[in-house]
Design an enzyme around this catalytic site. Structure first.
Site, short mmCIF file in Angstrom:
data_model
loop_
_atom_site.label_atom_id
_atom_site.label_comp_id
_atom_site.label_asym_id
_atom_site.label_seq_id
_atom_site.Cartn_x
_atom_site.Cartn_y
_atom_site.Cartn_z
N CYS A 131 19.51 61.73 98.22
CA CYS A 131 19.61 61.50 99.67
C CYS A 131 20.61 62.46 100.30
O CYS A 131 21.83 62.28 100.16
CB CYS A 131 20.03 60.05 99.92
N CYS A 134 22.94 60.95 102.94
CA CYS A 134 24.01 60.09 102.38
C CYS A 134 25.10 60.95 101.73
O CYS A 134 26.29 60.66 101.89
CB CYS A 134 23.47 59.16 101.30
N ASP A 135 24.73 61.96 100.97
CA ASP A 135 25.69 62.67 100.10
C ASP A 135 25.95 64.12 100.49
O ASP A 135 26.84 64.76 99.91
CB ASP A 135 25.18 62.65 98.65
#
Ligand code: NAP
Length: 301
Positions: A131, A134-135
């Site tokens: 993701c 997200c990261d």
């Protein structure tokens, strides 16, 4: 006893809850990870009608959640581990306990497919991610790679190009499945370099990921790519391991009729978890609305 338990709080599940809530059915949504599902962690969404200039996935899904709650849906963050028919009703076992309902709607969607190469599990969370939204921020100023050739991979590469020093997009063919609009943006982005006709053979590093070994699909020649992160974006697999046999499935996806009824009486399914051709937020919403109305009619009878 709930009238309906909705398993999964993504676009299909929240849409179903808006309909069952408006029909005054006692509705519980069980979600294991993020309310809004994969859509909630998407960056910009440009093809959901009603937002002429696009909307962030998180914002769109927050609106869905508020609307479902406005009509009385209760949301609990629990993972479903088992479902069964019992004399009292449909029994749902979660990580926290047990619930009973007169009907179920399964909307658990799909999860990211894994690459299944050496180093993927070892460097998960230490370079390997599924993701970018997200990261991605962990890789500011570092070179990263994305693997895949669909809409998700191309969008992740574009998102990462604003953060990383360089983005390699590794695809096993020369043609993308992504939309022409996204591919056009990709080709114009000077920070992204496409590595066509290559697959990831292994992921290497020390305490964290440091490099990838790629393999040319035609010549088998190997190549080392220095990268601190790898974003795996190679499609989706069904996320309904808890079904364990008693509902008809194909490759893990649930077979339904056009009213979203599964092979098990009183159990419906909607959204990406269904056997279907197109998996989009807009189609999940349509499925969810249909499932909500089908449950309402089923309970009246
Ligand atoms: P996808 O369209 O299924 O694409 C998967 C890609 O991964 C394909 O290019 C495939 O290669 C490649 N691939 C599969 N297995 C691989 C392996 N083992 N090694 C290397 N490459 C592999 O998946 P997606 O991009 O996740 O999209 C899923 C659905 O969500 C699609 O319907 C898409 O349209 C939708 N989506 C929509 C949006 C939006 O904003 N509207 C955003 C993201 C996703 P081949 O091409 O060679 O098969």
């Amino acid at each position: 006893m709930y009238d309906v338990i909705i398993l999964g709080g993504g676009p299909a599940g929240l849409s179903a809850a808006i309909y069952t809530g408006r029909a005054w059915l006692k509705t519980l949504i069980l979600e294991s990870a993020v309310v809004g599902g994969n859509a909630a962690i998407a960056d910009q969404i440009d093809n959901y009608p009603g937002f002429p200039f696009g909307i962030l996935g998180g914002e769109l899904m927050e609106n869905f959640r508020k609307q479902a709650e406005r009509f009385g849906a209760e949301i609990r963050m629990e993972e479903v581990v088992h479902i069964a028919n019992s004399p009292e009703g449909k029994k749902v076992t979660t990580s926290e306990g047990e619930y009973l309902a007169r009907t179920l709607i399964i909307t658990t969607g799909a999860k990211r497919r894994e690459l299944d190469v050496a180093g993927e599990q070892e460097f998960l969370g230490r370079g390997v991610s599924y993701c970018a939204t997200c990261d991605g921020a962990f890789f500011r100023g570092y070179p990263v790679a994305v693997v895949g050739g669909g809409e998700s991979a191309v969008k992740e590469a574009l998102f990462l190009a604003d953060i990383a020093s360089k983005v390699y997009l590794i695809h096993r063919r020369e043609e993308f499945r992504a939309s022409p609009e996204s591919v056009d943006k990709l080709m114009k982005n000077e920070k992204i370099e496409c590595k066509f006709n290559r697959v990831v053979k292994r992921i290497e590093g020390d305490t964290v990921m440091r490099r990838l070994v790629l393999q040319d699909v035609h010549s088998d020649a190997e190549e080392v790519l220095e990268a601190e992160g790898l974003f795996v974006s190679i499609g989706l697999v069904a996320a309904a391991d808890f079904i364990q046999g008693f509902i008809n499935t194909e490759n893990g996806y649930i077979v339904t009729d056009e009213h979203m009824q599964t092979s098990a009486e009183g159990i419906f399914a909607a959204g990406d978890i269904r056997v279907k051709h197109t998996r989009q937020i807009a189609t999940a919403v349509g499925d969810g609305a249909q499932a909500g109305m089908a449950v309402t009619e089923y309970l009246k009878e």
